[in-house]
Design a protein around this motif. Structure first.
Motif, PDB file in Angstrom:
ATOM      1  N   GLY A 161      40.321  38.885  41.229  1.00 55.25           N
ATOM      2  CA  GLY A 161      40.907  39.028  42.559  1.00 55.25           C
ATOM      3  C   GLY A 161      42.417  39.029  42.584  1.00 55.25           C
ATOM      4  O   GLY A 161      43.025  38.751  43.632  1.00 55.25           O
ATOM      5  N   HIS A 185      42.007  31.238  40.770  1.00 51.20           N
ATOM      6  CA  HIS A 185      40.897  30.284  40.672  1.00 51.20           C
ATOM      7  C   HIS A 185      41.164  29.222  39.603  1.00 51.20           C
ATOM      8  O   HIS A 185      40.265  28.799  38.878  1.00 51.20           O
ATOM      9  N   GLY A 338      30.178  39.726  42.465  1.00 51.61           N
ATOM     10  CA  GLY A 338      31.339  38.854  42.337  1.00 51.61           C
ATOM     11  C   GLY A 338      32.469  39.537  41.602  1.00 51.61           C
ATOM     12  O   GLY A 338      33.646  39.375  41.955  1.00 51.61           O
ATOM     13  N   LEU A 343      35.655  37.609  43.051  1.00 51.13           N
ATOM     14  CA  LEU A 343      35.252  36.216  43.236  1.00 51.13           C
ATOM     15  C   LEU A 343      34.122  35.921  42.255  1.00 51.13           C
ATOM     16  O   LEU A 343      32.967  36.290  42.499  1.00 51.13           O
ATOM     17  N   ALA A 348      31.175  31.930  43.653  1.00 54.49           N
ATOM     18  CA  ALA A 348      30.541  32.526  44.824  1.00 54.49           C
ATOM     19  C   ALA A 348      29.072  32.153  44.934  1.00 54.49           C
ATOM     20  O   ALA A 348      28.556  31.959  46.042  1.00 54.49           O
TER      21      ALA A 348
END
Length: 382
Positions: A161, A185, A338, A343, A348
């Motif tokens: 992402g 993340h 994902g 994500l 997710a």
């Protein structure tokens, strides 16, 4: 000391504890607090950002105001953002680099575990697995870096992402010749896609051996990952130039071999593990991706067959040290979705069978790190 002096000192202490969102260190430690003055019940705070146009400037200002607001009302706080002088930036970059100012910090004596994720052929989901594994390791509390060494087929930024609203790849921050990677993340990430000129992201990177070697070397020397526990390297498929370069630059790295259940893919995957061993690297395990999935009615869909992961583990074990099959990750619509959304499935849909398998893989790797016995620790006396 006067009351104004007491207030200024207290505010400096509070602001000094604010964490720079890119460098992940307190502003006080980074010498980013230029001055704190108090008079007539107001406080003026001057912050020196690392570069002009610092992408974290808004967040830094917001966090500085919030820290100061624990001591006095927000309407009595003035924050001014400036920029470090060239001399201040040079001192900062040298301090961040530490003793190994220009070399690769991930040497054999480093406390960072390096894991190269490789495959014999493309299309086995290696990059998707690597991105998810990095995030899963970060969720175990490890500090994680990720190098996208698949220069010709880079995909890590999209999988994590790291794209803006216009679809452009997020770029790292450069402090002189120090490159600060963006974080997704909880993972610090660098990829060649972050350095291509705007508009060139969709074009092929047509580079040959020497250029590829320099790129990988720059990722390992000029990118500041800080003190990380694990560095994952998403390798290109096959046994070409980059595999040889990483073997030369990081001969102590561990290697994780990814295959699918299909025996045609498994036969090729063995070669990537064999080449890694020839450079001195240690093959720590095999991951079978796109394994059979169980459908809602209980039937099993083995789209790519079965047994490939076991076959690779047995073949590599026959060549040298025992190599286990660490994980079998089933086909998963959530894993694919994902990746498309940026994500990872471990965030997710952590209860998805693929998410659970990758999380378990991360836990196994986290528990099987190398021993520190007999190794020099970077301790000093202050």
């Amino acid at each position: 000391m006067t009351a104004d002096g007491d207030l200024a000192g207290a505010v400096r202490t509070a602001v000094g504890a604010v964490i720079d969102p890119e460098l992940r260190r307190p502003l006080g430690e980074l010498d980013m607090i230029r001055s704190v003055t108090a008079s007539d019940d107001r406080v003026r705070i001057e912050i020196a950002l690392t570069i002009v146009g610092c992408p974290a400037s808004d967040r830094i200002e917001r966090d500085v105001r919030a820290a100061a607001a624990t001591l006095l009302p927000a309407e009595r706080i003035d924050v001014e953002l400036g920029v470090m002088t060239p001399e201040q930036r040079a001192a900062l970059t040298e301090r961040l680099r530490g003793a190994r100012a220009r070399g690769i910090p991930f040497t054999r004596d480093s406390l960072t575990r390096v894991i190269a994720v490789t495959s014999g052929k493309g299309g086995v989901g290696k990059s998707t697995l690597t991105a998810n594994l990095a995030v899963a390791l970060a969720r175990t509390g490890r500090s994680v870096g990720l190098v996208d060494a698949d220069v010709h087929g880079f995909s890590i930024p999209g999988l994590l992402g790291l794209v803006d609203a216009a679809g452009r790849t997020v770029r790292p921050t450069k402090i002189d010749d120090l490159i600060v990677p963006p974080i997704a993340h909880g993972v610090k990430v660098v990829s060649i896609g972050m350095f291509l000129r705007e508009g060139d992201e969709g074009r092929a990177v047509a580079w040959r051996g020497p250029m590829l070697h320099r790129t990988v070397q720059q990722f390992l020397t000029d990118v500041w990952f800080g003190d990380i526990d694990v560095l994952l390297i998403d390798m290109p498929p096959g046994t070409g130039d980059i595999a040889i370069s990483v073997g030369q630059l990081l001969p102590h790295a561990d290697v994780l071999v990814v295959t699918t259940p299909q025996h045609a893919a498994a036969d090729v995957a063995v070669r990537s593990g064999t080449v890694a061993r020839q450079t001195g690297q240690r093959v720590v395990g095999v991951v079978e991706n796109m394994a059979p999935m169980t459908l809602p009615d209980g039937t099993v869909l083995d789209l790519f067959g079965s047994g490939g992961g076991d076959a690779v583990a047995r073949a590599l074990s026959a060549e040298g040290d025992a190599v286990p099959l660490l994980a079998s990750v089933p086909l998963s619509p959530a894993l694919r979705a994902g990746g498309d959304a940026g994500l990872p499935v471990v965030l997710a849909a952590p209860d998805d069978p693929a998410g659970r398998a990758i999380t378990h893989l991360a836990e196994q790797l986290a528990a099987s790190g190398p021993s520190l016995a007999g190794r020099a620790l970077p301790l000093g006396v202050r």
